[in-house]
Design a protein around this motif. Structure first.
Motif, PDB file in Angstrom:
ATOM      1  N   THR A 155     -10.978  -2.571   5.363  1.00 61.73           N
ATOM      2  CA  THR A 155      -9.745  -2.429   6.056  1.00 61.73           C
ATOM      3  C   THR A 155     -10.011  -1.986   7.492  1.00 61.73           C
ATOM      4  O   THR A 155      -9.593  -2.449   8.376  1.00 61.73           O
ATOM      5  N   ASN A 176      -6.345  -3.071  -4.553  1.00 62.02           N
ATOM      6  CA  ASN A 176      -5.599  -1.786  -4.504  1.00 62.02           C
ATOM      7  C   ASN A 176      -4.854  -1.300  -5.863  1.00 62.02           C
ATOM      8  O   ASN A 176      -4.872  -0.214  -6.202  1.00 62.02           O
ATOM      9  N   ASN A 191     -12.253  -0.655  -0.450  1.00 64.63           N
ATOM     10  CA  ASN A 191     -10.922  -1.289   0.246  1.00 64.63           C
ATOM     11  C   ASN A 191     -10.725  -0.546   1.621  1.00 64.63           C
ATOM     12  O   ASN A 191     -10.345  -1.127   2.679  1.00 64.63           O
ATOM     13  N   HIS A 242       0.927  -1.311   0.073  1.00 66.52           N
ATOM     14  CA  HIS A 242       0.132   0.065  -0.124  1.00 66.52           C
ATOM     15  C   HIS A 242       0.909   1.049  -0.096  1.00 66.52           C
ATOM     16  O   HIS A 242       0.404   2.432  -0.176  1.00 66.52           O
ATOM     17  N   PRO A 252      -5.017  -6.064  -1.099  1.00 67.48           N
ATOM     18  CA  PRO A 252      -3.943  -5.511  -1.843  1.00 67.48           C
ATOM     19  C   PRO A 252      -3.911  -5.326  -3.138  1.00 67.48           C
ATOM     20  O   PRO A 252      -3.526  -4.584  -4.092  1.00 67.48           O
ATOM     21  N   ASP A 298      -1.321  -3.988   5.766  1.00 65.65           N
ATOM     22  CA  ASP A 298      -1.641  -3.362   4.408  1.00 65.65           C
ATOM     23  C   ASP A 298      -3.270  -3.418   4.422  1.00 65.65           C
ATOM     24  O   ASP A 298      -3.674  -3.511   5.414  1.00 65.65           O
ATOM     25  N   VAL A 299      -3.574  -2.964   3.447  1.00 64.26           N
ATOM     26  CA  VAL A 299      -5.121  -2.816   3.219  1.00 64.26           C
ATOM     27  C   VAL A 299      -5.811  -4.224   2.977  1.00 64.26           C
ATOM     28  O   VAL A 299      -5.027  -5.189   2.596  1.00 64.26           O
ATOM     29  N   THR A 327     -11.237   1.905  -4.020  1.00 68.52           N
ATOM     30  CA  THR A 327     -10.201   2.516  -3.218  1.00 68.52           C
ATOM     31  C   THR A 327     -11.278   2.594  -1.937  1.00 68.52           C
ATOM     32  O   THR A 327     -10.932   2.094  -0.673  1.00 68.52           O
ATOM     33  N   ASN A 350      -3.712   5.856   1.212  1.00 70.57           N
ATOM     34  CA  ASN A 350      -3.254   4.425   0.951  1.00 70.57           C
ATOM     35  C   ASN A 350      -1.885   4.436   1.755  1.00 70.57           C
ATOM     36  O   ASN A 350      -1.897   3.236   2.192  1.00 70.57           O
TER      37      ASN A 350
END
Ligand code: HEM
Ligand code: CU
Length: 545
Positions: free
Chosen positions: A189, A123, A185, A37, A120, A116-117, A182, A105
């Motif tokens: 997350t 992303n 995500n 990210h 990934p 990470d998100v 995004t 991000n």
């Protein structure tokens, strides 16, 4: 504080020359295929800065044209294309992705103690969609230009305009998916990957602002996507949807468009507010005043933002009743914004304010956003807007919000987190000079336009009456100061990459998690998953070094 980060009890620090996300792997290919990210955030950052430079060059050309009342450097149709490209680049290539996709991000996973998100690969795909959309949009420049304004109003865009409307709108359509994915995500997350002890109310407020933003991205952007597809259908196949000569309804387009685009202005401003909150707390060494009030006001702004789109349509022919209701509802957005302003000022009250560069940007944000927000109330007032609609007053208002608010917060955030992202300190002295030019240049350029607009100077005209020239010339002069300011800022930051001092892990004495990892962070962000025992603005007792 020592100048090189040491390994603390969580084992986060790196010694000089250690592995980090930048040097873990080398080569262009490793960047283009990364799912980290942080690297994706950096690639977005470079992309939006290119978008900003592109849009900024057009801004300087527009202002140059407006230096004299008659033709200065371009004719009317070129002027139309220039303001369209400027507006579209600033909105779609810079401001919407600037804070969430670039800084968000990079910092969202770190700030909740995650590696990470949640998705990934998705992303990375979002980044590619952004690039592909941008290429479609920009291809319109070489395939016939674009002169519809960034709002693509029908029936001009679906019938009359001879420019490349289809490739541009298709590009925006694709970029919309980048934005939606995004947002999705980030939501997952934040729900799923918070480290042990990281409760919702221990999250830095920047993340609440990104959460609220993500909700808008997921719920509103599809409406824009569908609208643009309908527009493309009408233009390509003459299906009557919006064009009255084909049996369509042009006001419908405005409803659809602003149903996205008013919430979208909160996609633009909420993350800026979030950055301002971080900068104000860290650089005044104060826990935030009214954590929950700020957190919930972000959500409130996101929700109320869905109910006010009709304030863009007071003169569109919508019913008087609708206009009255939209005008009334618009004032409700002022309440959560006012709550935030009150909390920010209370945070500063009694804090030990340090006039670092990020703090200067944060204070500039407060000042400019206040002007931008309050002049929004003038425009939300039905009776006043009938006079001010489509004048330079509107141009001044939205530049105060978008540039004075979001862009200033973004550049403040860039200075705030630069040491973390790059591992380098920049020259504070040079950065201050850049800031001064930007802050002064901004007000010279745009305050003038409130006066121009209230005296009747219409928006989107390349020629004007002689009486407006002194003010226009002053505004153009301001744009040069702004240009110089951004040039100095660019030089300052780029120079730091070459010969800047190594950044310590926590150069400003921040208390949130990103300051506990090394500068720059290792690929996994933390060696061991952190366990959180305090709020994002509470300093651990022993911190005094
Ligand atoms: C570098 C400083 C900037 C200058 C000197 C500038 C100047 C201008 C000018 C002269 C116009 C055309 C106004 C008209 O004729 O109606 C304009 C429009 C616009 N600007 Fe900027 N601008 C700047 C920065 C920005 C930023 C940072 C944003 C957004 C983040 C932005 C967004 C817009 C938008 C959306 C329009 C509307 C375009 C349209 O009317 O379709 N500008 N700007
Ligand atoms: Cu609006």
């Amino acid at each position: 504080m020592s100048q090189t980060a040491t390994v603390d009890e969580l084992g986060h620090g790196t010694e000089a020359g250690g592995k980090n996300y930048l040097n873990q792997e080398a080569g262009v290919w490793s960047w283009l295929t990364t799912v980290d990210h942080k690297r994706i955030g950096i690639m977005y950052l470079v992309s939006v800065l290119v978008g900003f430079t592109f849009g900024g060059l057009f801004a300087l050309l527009l202002r140059l044209e407006l230096l004299t009342p008659k033709k200065t450097i371009m004719d009317a149709s070129m002027y139309n294309q220039a303001f369209t490209l400027h507006g579209a680049a600033m909105v779609f290539l810079f401001i919407i992705p600037s804070v969430p996709a670039a800084l968000g991000n990079f910092f969202l996973p770190i700030m909740i103690g995650a590696k990470d998100v949640a998705f990934p690969k998705l992303n990375l795909m979002s980044l590619y969609l952004f690039w592909i959309g941008a290429i479609f949009m920009l291809s319109s420049i070489v395939t016939g230009g674009l002169d519809t304004g960034w709002t693509f109003y029908v029936p001009y865009s679906s019938g009359t305009s001879t420019t490349s409307v289809i490739s541009a709108t298709f590009g925006v359509f694709i970029m919309g998916f980048s934005s939606i994915l995004t947002g999705l995500n980030f939501i997952v997350t934040l729900h799923k990957l918070r480290a042990p002890g990281m409760t919702w109310f221990r999250m830095p407020l920047f993340l609440w602002s990104l959460y609220a933003t993500s909700i808008i991205q997921v719920l509103a952007t599809p409406v824009l996507g569908i609208t643009l597809v309908l527009l493309i259908f009408e233009r390509a196949f003459h299906v009557g949807i919006f064009d009255p000569t084909l049996g369509g309804d042009p006001v419908l387009f405005q409803h659809f468009f602003w149903f996205y685009s008013h919430p979208a202005v909160y996609i633009m401003i909420l993350p800026g507010m979030g950055i301002a909150t971080e900068m104000l707390c860290v650089h005044s060494r104060r826990p935030v005043f009214g954590y929950k009030a700020i957190a919930f006001s972000s959500i409130a702004i996101a929700l109320v933002g869905f109910l006010v789109w009709g304030h863009h349509m007071f003169v569109s022919g919508q019913s008087e009743l609708a206009s009255t209701i939209f005008s009334f509802l618009t004032f409700f957005v002022a309440i959560p914004s006012g709550v935030k302003m009150f909390n920010w000022l209370s945070t500063l009250w009694g804090g030990s304010i340090r006039f670092t560069v990020p703090m200067l940007y944060a204070l500039t944000f407060l000042f400019l956003f206040a002007i931008g927000g309050l002049t929004g109330l003038f425009l939300g007032m039905l009776s006043v807007d009938l006079h001010l609609h489509d004048t330079y007053f509107v141009v001044a208002h939205f530049h105060y919000v978008m540039m004075g608010g979001t862009a200033i917060a973004f550049f403040g955030g860039l200075h705030h987190w630069w040491p973390k992202m790059t591992g380098r300190m920049y020259s504070e002295k040079l950065a201050r000079v850049g800031w001064a030019f930007v802050a002064i240049g901004f007000n010279v350029t745009f305050f003038t336009q409130f006066v121009l607009g209230s005296r009747g100077m219409p928006r989107r005209y390349y020629n004007y009456l002689d009486q407006f020239q002194p003010l226009h010339a002053f505004s153009t002069f301001g744009s040069w100061l702004l240009g110089i300011g951004f040039l100095i800022t660019a030089v300052t930051l780029l120079k730091s990459l070459k010969d800047g001092e190594r950044a310590p892990a926590n150069p400003w004495g921040g208390a949130s998690l990103e300051w506990e990892t090394a500068s720059p962070p290792i690929t996994e962000n933390f060696h061991t998953t952190p366990v959180i025992e305090r709020g994002p603005y509470d300093h651990p007792v022993e911190e005094s070094a």
